[in-house]
Design a protein around this motif. Structure first.
Motif, PDB file in Angstrom:
ATOM      1  N   MET A   1       0.854  -1.168   0.000  1.00 31.60           N
ATOM      2  CA  MET A   1       0.000   0.000   0.000  1.00 31.60           C
ATOM      3  C   MET A   1       0.902   1.235   0.000  1.00 31.60           C
ATOM      4  SD  MET A   1      -2.762   1.062   2.958  1.00 31.60           S
ATOM      5  CE  MET A   1      -3.069  -0.637   3.242  1.00 31.60           C
ATOM      6  N   THR A   2       0.606   2.168  -0.907  1.00 35.21           N
ATOM      7  CA  THR A   2       1.407   3.386  -1.024  1.00 35.21           C
ATOM      8  C   THR A   2       0.498   4.601  -1.111  1.00 35.21           C
ATOM      9  OG1 THR A   2       3.153   2.198  -2.205  1.00 35.21           O
ATOM     10  CG2 THR A   2       3.154   4.586  -2.406  1.00 35.21           C
ATOM     11  N   ILE A   3       0.875   5.628  -0.381  1.00 35.54           N
ATOM     12  CA  ILE A   3       0.218   6.926  -0.479  1.00 35.54           C
ATOM     13  C   ILE A   3       1.277   7.925  -0.923  1.00 35.54           C
ATOM     14  CG2 ILE A   3      -0.952   8.788   0.751  1.00 35.54           C
ATOM     15  CD1 ILE A   3      -2.124   6.651   2.622  1.00 35.54           C
ATOM     16  N   LYS A   4       1.016   8.567  -2.060  1.00 35.55           N
ATOM     17  CA  LYS A   4       1.919   9.609  -2.558  1.00 35.55           C
ATOM     18  C   LYS A   4       1.334  10.964  -2.199  1.00 35.55           C
ATOM     19  CE  LYS A   4       3.670   7.455  -6.777  1.00 35.55           C
ATOM     20  NZ  LYS A   4       3.691   7.603  -8.253  1.00 35.55           N
ATOM     21  N   ILE A   5       2.232  11.881  -1.902  1.00 39.80           N
ATOM     22  CA  ILE A   5       1.832  13.268  -1.683  1.00 39.80           C
ATOM     23  C   ILE A   5       2.686  14.133  -2.594  1.00 39.80           C
ATOM     24  CG2 ILE A   5       1.676  15.182  -0.050  1.00 39.80           C
ATOM     25  CD1 ILE A   5       1.343  13.066   2.175  1.00 39.80           C
ATOM     26  N   TYR A   6       2.046  14.753  -3.572  1.00 42.21           N
ATOM     27  CA  TYR A   6       2.707  15.727  -4.427  1.00 42.21           C
ATOM     28  C   TYR A   6       2.553  17.069  -3.725  1.00 42.21           C
ATOM     29  CZ  TYR A   6       2.483  12.195  -8.099  1.00 42.21           C
ATOM     30  OH  TYR A   6       2.619  11.045  -8.839  1.00 42.21           O
ATOM     31  N   ALA A   7       3.677  17.695  -3.404  1.00 44.15           N
ATOM     32  CA  ALA A   7       3.643  18.942  -2.649  1.00 44.15           C
ATOM     33  C   ALA A   7       4.468  19.999  -3.374  1.00 44.15           C
ATOM     34  CB  ALA A   7       4.180  18.716  -1.244  1.00 44.15           C
ATOM     35  N   ILE A   8       3.830  21.089  -3.688  1.00 49.77           N
ATOM     36  CA  ILE A   8       4.535  22.173  -4.357  1.00 49.77           C
ATOM     37  C   ILE A   8       5.284  22.978  -3.296  1.00 49.77           C
ATOM     38  CG2 ILE A   8       4.267  24.280  -5.711  1.00 49.77           C
ATOM     39  CD1 ILE A   8       1.851  22.870  -7.064  1.00 49.77           C
ATOM     40  N   GLY A   9       6.559  23.147  -3.525  1.00 52.48           N
ATOM     41  CA  GLY A   9       7.402  23.907  -2.610  1.00 52.48           C
ATOM     42  C   GLY A   9       8.193  23.013  -1.678  1.00 52.48           C
ATOM     43  N   LYS A  10       9.338  23.493  -1.289  1.00 52.64           N
ATOM     44  CA  LYS A  10      10.229  22.776  -0.373  1.00 52.64           C
ATOM     45  C   LYS A  10       9.763  23.048   1.051  1.00 52.64           C
ATOM     46  CE  LYS A  10      15.197  22.309   0.476  1.00 52.64           C
ATOM     47  NZ  LYS A  10      15.286  20.881   0.482  1.00 52.64           N
ATOM     48  N   ILE A  11       9.821  22.028   1.890  1.00 51.24           N
ATOM     49  CA  ILE A  11       9.378  22.151   3.281  1.00 51.24           C
ATOM     50  C   ILE A  11      10.402  22.975   4.075  1.00 51.24           C
ATOM     51  CG2 ILE A  11      10.441  20.041   4.167  1.00 51.24           C
ATOM     52  CD1 ILE A  11       6.876  20.977   4.990  1.00 51.24           C
ATOM     53  N   LYS A  12       9.894  23.854   4.925  1.00 49.07           N
ATOM     54  CA  LYS A  12      10.778  24.648   5.786  1.00 49.07           C
ATOM     55  C   LYS A  12      11.208  23.806   6.975  1.00 49.07           C
ATOM     56  CE  LYS A  12       9.110  29.099   4.387  1.00 49.07           C
ATOM     57  NZ  LYS A  12       8.382  30.294   4.666  1.00 49.07           N
ATOM     58  N   ASP A  13      12.384  24.140   7.498  1.00 48.96           N
ATOM     59  CA  ASP A  13      12.980  23.349   8.573  1.00 48.96           C
ATOM     60  C   ASP A  13      12.058  23.145   9.763  1.00 48.96           C
ATOM     61  OD1 ASP A  13      15.309  22.873   7.200  1.00 48.96           O
ATOM     62  OD2 ASP A  13      16.407  24.539   8.109  1.00 48.96           O
ATOM     63  N   PHE A  14      11.312  24.178  10.178  1.00 50.35           N
ATOM     64  CA  PHE A  14      10.501  24.017  11.382  1.00 50.35           C
ATOM     65  C   PHE A  14       9.293  23.122  11.165  1.00 50.35           C
ATOM     66  CE2 PHE A  14       9.293  28.073   9.512  1.00 50.35           C
ATOM     67  CZ  PHE A  14       7.909  28.074   9.536  1.00 50.35           C
ATOM     68  N   TYR A  15       8.925  22.795   9.947  1.00 49.16           N
ATOM     69  CA  TYR A  15       7.876  21.808   9.665  1.00 49.16           C
ATOM     70  C   TYR A  15       8.486  20.417   9.420  1.00 49.16           C
ATOM     71  CZ  TYR A  15       4.621  25.680   8.778  1.00 49.16           C
ATOM     72  OH  TYR A  15       3.828  26.795   8.891  1.00 49.16           O
ATOM     73  N   LYS A  16       9.740  20.404   8.977  1.00 48.55           N
ATOM     74  CA  LYS A  16      10.373  19.162   8.538  1.00 48.55           C
ATOM     75  C   LYS A  16      10.389  18.079   9.623  1.00 48.55           C
ATOM     76  CE  LYS A  16      14.422  17.355   6.119  1.00 48.55           C
ATOM     77  NZ  LYS A  16      13.776  16.081   6.103  1.00 48.55           N
ATOM     78  N   SER A  17      10.688  18.434  10.856  1.00 51.12           N
ATOM     79  CA  SER A  17      10.752  17.410  11.905  1.00 51.12           C
ATOM     80  C   SER A  17       9.380  16.785  12.138  1.00 51.12           C
ATOM     81  CB  SER A  17      11.331  17.973  13.202  1.00 51.12           C
ATOM     82  OG  SER A  17      10.521  19.006  13.706  1.00 51.12           O
ATOM     83  N   GLY A  18       8.315  17.575  12.067  1.00 52.87           N
ATOM     84  CA  GLY A  18       6.963  17.029  12.213  1.00 52.87           C
ATOM     85  C   GLY A  18       6.604  16.117  11.055  1.00 52.87           C
ATOM     86  N   VAL A  19       6.918  16.534   9.835  1.00 49.27           N
ATOM     87  CA  VAL A  19       6.664  15.713   8.647  1.00 49.27           C
ATOM     88  C   VAL A  19       7.423  14.401   8.763  1.00 49.27           C
ATOM     89  CG1 VAL A  19       7.122  15.556   6.158  1.00 49.27           C
ATOM     90  CG2 VAL A  19       6.058  17.620   7.103  1.00 49.27           C
ATOM     91  N   ASP A  20       8.702  14.486   9.117  1.00 53.11           N
ATOM     92  CA  ASP A  20       9.523  13.276   9.256  1.00 53.11           C
ATOM     93  C   ASP A  20       8.961  12.339  10.317  1.00 53.11           C
ATOM     94  OD1 ASP A  20      11.201  14.244   7.283  1.00 53.11           O
ATOM     95  OD2 ASP A  20      12.780  14.878   8.674  1.00 53.11           O
ATOM     96  N   GLU A  21       8.475  12.905  11.417  1.00 56.04           N
ATOM     97  CA  GLU A  21       7.925  12.087  12.496  1.00 56.04           C
ATOM     98  C   GLU A  21       6.687  11.316  12.026  1.00 56.04           C
ATOM     99  OE1 GLU A  21       7.252  10.176  16.062  1.00 56.04           O
ATOM    100  OE2 GLU A  21       9.064  11.234  15.415  1.00 56.04           O
ATOM    101  N   TYR A  22       5.778  11.978  11.303  1.00 58.14           N
ATOM    102  CA  TYR A  22       4.574  11.286  10.842  1.00 58.14           C
ATOM    103  C   TYR A  22       4.876  10.278   9.739  1.00 58.14           C
ATOM    104  CZ  TYR A  22       1.552  13.713  13.985  1.00 58.14           C
ATOM    105  OH  TYR A  22       0.951  14.163  15.132  1.00 58.14           O
ATOM    106  N   VAL A  23       5.838  10.564   8.886  1.00 58.22           N
ATOM    107  CA  VAL A  23       6.246   9.579   7.876  1.00 58.22           C
ATOM    108  C   VAL A  23       6.778   8.333   8.586  1.00 58.22           C
ATOM    109  CG1 VAL A  23       7.910   9.087   6.031  1.00 58.22           C
ATOM    110  CG2 VAL A  23       6.633  11.246   6.016  1.00 58.22           C
TER     111      VAL A  23
END
Length: 158
Positions: A1-23
């Protein structure tokens, strides 16, 4: 099972740790693939035509990556809104009916292009509130994680 997320724009550092945690948390339930698409640079006070041109360019870049058979869900203000439980049901239905693979697209600062809106199979909104597109990525991942917890009858904070 795969979920892709196409996201326009590079993630800023202060969001990156949260994104990484949920991934990381989602790793026990599904594979998450985040595809970042370059956003267009626009002036500080852009004209409507400059905004439209940027959205069109960003949309074309997304569309060049999306496969014809991908079930694509657009995040778009003013569209279908869910509770977390309803989103869990929606996600499960889409995963079951689309061979365990679905994709989401998060637009840039000014949203999705008209061409991209025509390509999506359905559109949803995360909230009636407006979020920066980078925060929308974090909220979407959190809600996908929450959905899997709900679907598996596992506890998760309310």
């Amino acid at each position: 099972m795969t979920i892709k997320i196409y996201a326009i724009g590079k993630i800023k550092d202060f969001y990156k740790s949260g994104v990484d945690e949920y991934v990381k948390r989602l790793g026990g339930y599904t594979k998450i693939e985040i595809i970042e698409i370059k956003d267009d640079s626009i002036s500080e006070k852009p004209s409507i035509s400059e905004i439209t041109k940027a959205k069109d360019n960003e949309g074309k870049r997304v569309l060049s990556l999306v496969k014809n058979n991908e079930f694509l869900i657009g995040l778009d203000l003013g569209k279908k809104e869910f509770t977390s439980e309803e989103f869990a049901t929606f996600l499960n239905e889409k995963l079951v009916s689309n061979g365990s693979n679905i994709s989401f697209v998060i637009g840039g600062s000014y949203g999705l292009s008209d061409e991209l809106k025509k390509r999506v199979n359905c559109s949803i909104t995360l909230s009636k509130l407006t979020f920066p597109h980078q925060l929308a990525r974090l909220v979407l991942l959190e809600q996908i994680y929450r959905a899997f917890k709900i679907l598996n009858n596992e506890t998760y904070h309310k």
